[in-house]
Design a protein around this motif. Structure first.
Motif, short mmCIF file in Angstrom:
data_model
loop_
_atom_site.label_atom_id
_atom_site.label_comp_id
_atom_site.label_asym_id
_atom_site.label_seq_id
_atom_site.Cartn_x
_atom_site.Cartn_y
_atom_site.Cartn_z
N PHE A 105 0.82 -1.21 0.00
CA PHE A 105 0.00 0.00 0.00
C PHE A 105 0.85 1.26 0.00
N SER A 106 1.97 1.24 0.70
CA SER A 106 2.85 2.41 0.75
C SER A 106 3.41 2.73 -0.62
N GLU A 107 3.85 1.69 -1.34
CA GLU A 107 4.46 1.90 -2.65
C GLU A 107 3.45 2.39 -3.69
N LEU A 108 2.16 2.14 -3.45
CA LEU A 108 1.13 2.60 -4.37
C LEU A 108 0.55 3.96 -3.96
N GLY A 109 1.13 4.55 -2.94
CA GLY A 109 0.70 5.89 -2.53
C GLY A 109 -0.54 5.93 -1.67
N ILE A 110 -0.92 4.79 -1.10
CA ILE A 110 -2.07 4.74 -0.19
C ILE A 110 -1.62 5.22 1.19
N ASP A 111 -2.43 6.04 1.83
CA ASP A 111 -2.12 6.57 3.16
C ASP A 111 -2.22 5.45 4.20
N VAL A 112 -1.08 4.91 4.62
CA VAL A 112 -1.09 3.79 5.57
C VAL A 112 -1.32 4.25 7.00
#
Length: 218
Positions: A105-112
């Motif tokens: 999720f981090s690499e896809l720009g999702i706010d973790v």
């Protein structure tokens, strides 16, 4: 002699696909999702933490839809609470499915920062039990749960036992909406693999009932 014939029957006839088909018929794709969902739960299992760490690249297995489909849900409904639950044998974050999910999720720009990555659970029962403790939901809250379609029956049985009314969102379908029971020598090894997966899930349904983790088998 019995073992020999059993070996032949499992390899030639699609018994595994039939069992998976029966499991997936319980939960088909959810076409209508409430606009006011309070949170979502993603069950672990779709990744390899060791391969991810060794190659520094997210490594999926056949259940990768548990993660990829979640992105659509997040972008379309923007839930306030998101729980990814998936631990490891030694209950460390680096060896867990949660580690891979956070990287993905981090690499896809999702706010973790909106996520809670639970990595202590070692099985489906602990997935739901620990997630409920984290969410501490009220009776009015609407929580969506994402897992493989064939695995959803056991998941919902556990949630019912724990008195948590979850909304099922099945992914990772292994069979189509229609089934044809045709023997085939070409799919010999594939039939063994699907029977192994299906029998594992049915044994899980039975054992969880015996252990008191669910109130029914099917």
């Amino acid at each position: 002699l019995f073992s020999f014939f059993f070996f032949i029957i499992i390899g030639v006839f699609p018994l595994g696909n039939f069992l998976l088909f029966k499991l997936e018929q319980n939960y088909q794709t959810l076409s209508i999702i409430p606009n006011d969902i309070d949170g979502i739960i993603i069950l672990g299992g779709p990744s390899s933490s060791s391969l991810t760490r060794q190659h520094n690249q997210v490594s999926f297995n056949e259940a990768g839809e548990r993660l990829t489909e979640t992105i659509k849900i997040i972008r379309n409904f923007n839930p306030e609470k998101i729980i990814f639950t998936g631990g490891s044998y030694d209950q460390t974050f680096e060896n867990s499915h949660a580690y891979v999910a956070k990287k993905f999720f981090s690499e896809l720009g999702i706010d973790v920062d909106k996520f809670f990555f639970e990595y202590q659970s070692r099985n489906t029962y602990e997935n739901i039990l620990f997630s409920k403790k984290i969410a501490n939901p009220t009776k009015d809250e609407k929580w969506l749960i994402i897992t493989s379609s064939f695995h959803m029956k056991r998941t919902m049985n556990i949630a019912e036992k724990l008195e948590w009314n979850l909304i099922p969102y099945p992914v990772d379908f292994r069979t189509g909406k229609y089934f044809s029971f045709k023997p085939s020598f070409v799919n010999f090894l594939e039939n063994f693999n699907t029977f192994n997966l299906a029998s594992h899930e049915f044994f899980g349904l039975i054992s969880y009932y015996i252990l008191g983790r669910t109130s029914k088998i099917y």
